[in-house]
Design a protein around this motif. Sequence first.
Motif, PDB file in Angstrom:
ATOM      1  N   ASP A   3       0.853  -1.197   0.000  1.00  0.00           N
ATOM      2  CA  ASP A   3       0.000   0.000   0.000  1.00  0.00           C
ATOM      3  C   ASP A   3       0.885   1.242   0.000  1.00  0.00           C
ATOM      4  N   PHE A   4       0.232   2.419   0.046  1.00  0.00           N
ATOM      5  CA  PHE A   4       0.978   3.674  -0.052  1.00  0.00           C
ATOM      6  C   PHE A   4       2.048   3.776   1.031  1.00  0.00           C
ATOM      7  N   GLU A   5       1.673   3.381   2.250  1.00  0.00           N
ATOM      8  CA  GLU A   5       2.612   3.538   3.357  1.00  0.00           C
ATOM      9  C   GLU A   5       3.881   2.713   3.165  1.00  0.00           C
TER      10      GLU A   5
ATOM     11  N   THR B 117       1.486   5.668  -5.856  1.00  0.00           N
ATOM     12  CA  THR B 117       0.018   5.780  -5.861  1.00  0.00           C
ATOM     13  C   THR B 117      -0.675   4.668  -6.656  1.00  0.00           C
ATOM     14  N   ALA B 118       0.118   3.836  -7.333  1.00  0.00           N
ATOM     15  CA  ALA B 118      -0.491   2.784  -8.161  1.00  0.00           C
ATOM     16  C   ALA B 118      -1.089   1.685  -7.298  1.00  0.00           C
ATOM     17  N   ALA B 119      -2.202   1.141  -7.758  1.00  0.00           N
ATOM     18  CA  ALA B 119      -2.827   0.035  -7.024  1.00  0.00           C
ATOM     19  C   ALA B 119      -1.989  -1.231  -7.218  1.00  0.00           C
ATOM     20  N   GLN B 120      -1.476  -1.396  -8.429  1.00  0.00           N
ATOM     21  CA  GLN B 120      -0.632  -2.556  -8.728  1.00  0.00           C
ATOM     22  C   GLN B 120       0.810  -2.222  -8.310  1.00  0.00           C
ATOM     23  N   ARG B 180      -2.363  10.861  11.105  1.00  0.00           N
ATOM     24  CA  ARG B 180      -3.138  11.806  10.284  1.00  0.00           C
ATOM     25  C   ARG B 180      -2.276  12.401   9.175  1.00  0.00           C
ATOM     26  N   ALA B 181      -1.015  12.681   9.500  1.00  0.00           N
ATOM     27  CA  ALA B 181      -0.121  13.293   8.506  1.00  0.00           C
ATOM     28  C   ALA B 181       0.119  12.342   7.333  1.00  0.00           C
ATOM     29  N   ARG B 182       0.262  11.033   7.620  1.00  0.00           N
ATOM     30  CA  ARG B 182       0.483  10.058   6.542  1.00  0.00           C
ATOM     31  C   ARG B 182      -0.742   9.990   5.623  1.00  0.00           C
TER      32      ARG B 182
END
Lengths: 99, 198
Positions: A3-5, B117-120, B180-182
């Motif tokens: 995921d993004f993290e 940002t990619a899902a894959q 929250r920042a992440r």
Amino acid sequence: MKDFEDKWHEATEVARQVEPAPIPEPPHGFAGRIVARAKEFEQSMPGWFIAFERFLFRFAGGVALAVVIAGGLQLSDYLAPPSLVPTVEHTVVERFLLL
Amino acid sequence: MADEVPFDMAACLARVRQGDDGASRDLVEELWPLVIKIIRSHLPRRMGEEDLAQEIFLKVFSRMDQYREREGKPFPHWVSRVAVTTCLDALRAEKRRPEWRFADLGGEEAHWLEYMTAAQSDESPTDGLAARELMTKLLQTLSPDDRLVINLLDVEQRSVQEIADLTGWGASKVKVKAFRARKKLRNAAEQMNAEGKL
């Protein structure tokens, strides 16, 4: 799937491997300038002023504490059920009206 | 080659307190790399390194009597705290935050952004410099407090307790702010990437 993290942490890991820019020496005379300005500042604030400032802070703290305590007492009076015994003020007012 | 004599911080501080100018200059020179390193990680855009360093050192000298050795914290740690809070104040004083757009990114930075940002999960990019540049741009979109906490936690890999000591915030506040920042960081990255696809 990442995921993004996870990917953000991966990016920080890769970025950390880049050699940081070397830290330069302080500019010539920098330390001397700081010491001179610090002394200038110290001399502009006389000892009594610093002592007074500390006293003022403690005094303000004491006042704030007294206000909190008084507020608490006021609130407990307000929340308490009204007394059935007439207060002194009432009797005085009643006697005054009888005159 | 002669061995370097380790800097005796306690002796230097004692001389500074007695008004020894030479010791004060030595102290500034000894702490300069530490202060510059902190400034570089949190530097507000419109402020010079030297100006901020000067402000930090002047605070250190004027508040010297607030440092207590018996509390067990080394002096450089106390200076770090002064430096971090000064940087945070300078960041808060900035009127506007930069608005980075996808078009402002270099080729490799855009690659990193698409990857993040990619899902894959594609093959991860490897350009460290581009990763650093993109991270700086994304962090600049956050509020000063959020930026500081992510910088300290993720970029500098400090522990929650260390950050709490440096900022004066409680450990739970640090954790909540980081969480929250992440989230905001993720939104900023996704928004920037979406702009690139328009």
